[in-house]
Enzyme design. Structure first.
Site, PDB file in Angstrom:
ATOM      1  N   ASP A 340      31.291  62.158   0.546  1.00 19.20           N
ATOM      2  CA  ASP A 340      30.794  60.792   0.694  1.00 19.20           C
ATOM      3  C   ASP A 340      29.513  60.499  -0.076  1.00 19.20           C
ATOM      4  O   ASP A 340      29.260  59.348  -0.429  1.00 19.20           O
ATOM      5  CB  ASP A 340      30.585  60.477   2.184  1.00 19.20           C
ATOM      6  N   TYR A 424      34.909  54.760   8.108  1.00 15.32           N
ATOM      7  CA  TYR A 424      33.912  55.381   8.973  1.00 15.32           C
ATOM      8  C   TYR A 424      32.538  54.762   8.804  1.00 15.32           C
ATOM      9  O   TYR A 424      32.167  54.307   7.719  1.00 15.32           O
ATOM     10  CB  TYR A 424      33.802  56.883   8.667  1.00 15.32           C
TER      11      TYR A 424
END
Length: 700
Positions: A340, A424
């Site tokens: 990420d 998320y």
């Protein structure tokens, strides 16, 4: 500032995009800035224009700015500047730019360094880097979805296979394609994004993760072309059960619960912190913060005032990488893995916070200035929240002989930001406590990344959990890596620190332990990098200590230190031969220690694909000396997520993190001199009539 034209979807995701009225920033405009202050909007704009002017001179016709950020001065220069009381030579302000060259063969990338200290910013260096692909920005994500939904072949496929004609009800989640290694590459070149496809049912705000399609689209962002698709041989039924979380839909479909009364955080005299630009002081704590597109929130020069002087603890701290590997081995999910930080950037994924929702109390917000793909500034108005909050009991003792009680409540300073990476949310919270210790907590929430059940799979998926008929949420893991450039009473970085491991073990039965109750703590110092590659061990109460042998505790005479107290962390379940484990080597162990280097910043490599992908495993293979050196501590921690039905449609917050606690750093409990006194707004509940203040209010 005058607003510039921007994609409406992007605006809704990232807030206001604006650019300064002045094109260049002058030396006068920069004189008041600290060398570690993030770039201003004027500086971002100036750096972008300097790159465009240079590109024109060398015949480049098209640029796309992946990132524009502060080039932090070398650590040695910063230490010298701070040691001079900020009276010595001030490090020059420079902007580091990663520029995509879409019109060039292979869509190369240029790394540009821009001097912002002169009246007319100029290019210091322009290095063309072949064979790399930079991160996927939020603008790339928006564009990827638009390209997929506009593709004629995809539109025809959706109509023929599913009967879908309204593209406004289709969603595409873009993930950087997992083929990062040449020996396992489906596509030999390009900037490949894999898009997981979903459908909204009945309402444009419907939760699309409840309705996944069996369709994966491979897109080359450089050419804007769809390259390939994946789907099951036969079209399956799309799950239809709704699972919404948007307030109007929840109210309509379920109704809101009642009976919840307000809890208000009241600070009638205001907060205890003081802010000067990006420098913060709070109840003995001192620090400086910055913000960039990749790491998000960064801490500099963290120290604690003790007996009249600020004692350094951390030079620099941030989150430098995340890996989220999924555990379904069936194609195409074996490539479902996100890095990420390097793939998307925590700063680019940051959202503007809401007063009274994300943070409570008296709030200080810090904005973030990033960049658009056109090289203009992009403003996130409330990127970082700072507030103080009650943290429960700090210490208490009752002298039972006299029934005299002394109690002090703890409070903490909280700095936080929240990044949204597709489905998320990650909340990054840093806490600074009255007792002189630091905690970092990552709060995981958001939506599960869902998929259809595989053909022939029963109601209980092998590699996931059934959320609704036909709807699977796959098992996966989240690992975070923090880079902690420690100081521990060493303001110059030259005295040297030593890292050790402390384990507790039972003593064997024998003359020294005849009753079997004995146990002791054993400390082992690390000499080289390979020795310091370690795992957590809760059974041995394992902690790691960063200590300064050149500074001694006045009571014990031992070196002052801080201990890294880790949380229990699972192993990375991907096999060592798999690319997840190779690229995500940082997550295979929980402790790594390296001698400081300005060039060693990214434990999984600088770019998502190509270039020098050497990371922390390559650095530590050199087995350099780390005892009594200027060291960097890398701590990896994480969780395994086996989804529950209770995680649906939005998962309750899951937390993971660590503590940095003083060990013989202070001469006693730093919180012993807190003034006593009860909270005067607290009220005793009266049975049957609510609290006293409520009863009084009801009579008015």
């Amino acid at each position: 500032m005058a607003a510039i034209k921007a994609n409406k979807t992007l605006n809704s995701l990232m807030g206001v995009i604006s650019r300064p009225q002045k094109t260049f920033v002058s030396t006068i405009a920069s004189q008041g800035l600290h060398p570690l202050d993030p770039l201003t909007a004027a500086e971002v704009s100036a750096a972008g224009k300097a790159c465009r002017l240079y590109a024109d001179k060398i015949g480049l016709t098209k640029l796309r700015f992946n990132s524009i950020g502060l080039q932090e001065p070398p650590k040695a220069a910063m230490l010298e500047y701070e040691a001079s009381g900020r009276q010595g030579p001030k490090p020059a302000r420079q902007a580091a730019c990663i520029v995509q060259l879409p019109a060039e063969p292979g869509a190369a990338v240029a790394e540009a360094l821009v001097d912002l200290s002169s009246p007319f910013p100029t290019i210091i260096s322009w290095d063309r880097v072949e064979g790399v692909q930079p991160m996927v920005t939020i603008e790339d994500c928006v564009e990827a979805e638009e390209l997929v939904k506009a593709d004629k072949g995809i539109r025809a496929l959706l109509k023929d296979r599913y009967g879908i004609t309204d593209m406004s009800m289709v969603a595409a989640d873009p993930w950087f394609y997992g083929d990062r290694y040449a020996e396992d590459s489906k596509f030999q070149e390009g900037r490949i994004i894999q898009c997981f496809m979903y459908l909204r049912v009945g309402n444009a705000q419907d939760n699309h993760y409840a309705h996944p399609l069996d369709l994966l689209v491979y897109l080359d962002m450089n050419s804007g072309r769809v390259l390939d698709t994946w789907m099951y041989p036969d079209p399956p039924a799309i799950p239809q059960m709704k699972a919404n979380y948007i307030a109007p839909l929840v109210q309509k479909e379920r109704g809101f619960r009642t009976g919840e009364k307000p809890i208000n955080v009241v600070q009638p005299q205001g907060p205890s912190f003081e802010v000067n630009g990006n420098e913060i002081s709070w109840l003995n704590w001192n620090m400086r913060i910055s913000f960039n597109h990749r790491e998000g929130l960064v801490f500099h020069n963290v120290g604690y005032e003790d007996q009249g002087r600020v004692r350094p603890i951390i030079h620099r701290a941030s989150t430098v990488e995340i890996i989220v590997p999924y555990g379904d081995p069936r194609s195409p999910f074996h490539k479902k893995c996100a890095f990420d930080v390097v793939d998307y950037g925590l700063g680019f994924s940051c959202s503007s916070l809401s007063l009274g929702c994300d943070c409570l109390g008296h709030i200080k917000y810090f904005p973030a200035v990033l960049n658009t793909n056109q090289g203009e500034p992009m403003l996130i108005e409330k990127a970082v929240c700072m507030h103080e909050e009650d943290a429960g009991l700090l210490w208490k003792h009752v002298e039972y002989r006299t029934n005299h009680s002394e109690v002090r409540r703890s409070r903490r300073l909280v700095l936080s930001f929240i990044a949204t990476i597709a489905n998320y949310e990650y909340g990054f919270f840093w806490y600074f406590y009255n007792d002189g210790h630091i905690e970092h907590e990552v709060k995981l929430t958001g939506c599960l990344s869902t998929n259809l059940l595989s053909p022939g799979e029963g109601p209980n998926p092998t590699h996931g959990t059934l959320m609704a008929p036909g709807l699977n949420a796959q098992v996966h893991q989240h690992f975070f890596c923090c880079r902690l450039d420690m100081a521990v009473d060493d303001s110059r970085g030259g005295q040297g620190l030593t890292v050790s491991e402390v384990n507790c073990d039972s003593m064997p039965l024998g003359p020294d332990n005849p009753y079997g109750v004995g146990f002791c703590a054993t400390e082992t110092e690390f000499n080289t990098e390979q020795e310091a590659i370690r795992e957590v061990d809760p059974r041995r109460s394992r902690v790691w200590k960063i200590k300064n042998p050149h500074s001694r505790n006045s009571v014990t005479g031992v070196p002052v230190g801080f201990k890294l107290a880790p949380a229990p962390t699972p192993p990375l379940y991907a096999h060592p031969s798999n690319e997840h484990a190779r690229r995500g080597a940082f997550a295979t162990k929980q402790l790594w220690v390296t001698p400081y280097s300005d060039d060693e910043r990214w434990p999984a490599g600088k770019y998502p694909l190509g270039g020098d992908m050497a990371g922390i495993d390559a650095w530590t293979s050199l087995d350099r000396q780390i005892k009594n050196e200027d060291v960097v501590v890398w701590h990896s921690f994480g969780v395994t997520h086996v989804p529950r039905v209770e995680d649906w449609p939005v998962m309750p917050k899951e937390s993971v993190g660590f503590h940095l606690k003083p060990v013989n750093f202070y001469d006693g409990n730093p919180g012993i001199n807190l003034a006593p006194g009860p909270n005067k707004t607290s009220r005793e509940h009266q049975d049957g009539s609510g609290c006293e203040s409520c009863a009084a209010q009801s009579k008015l």
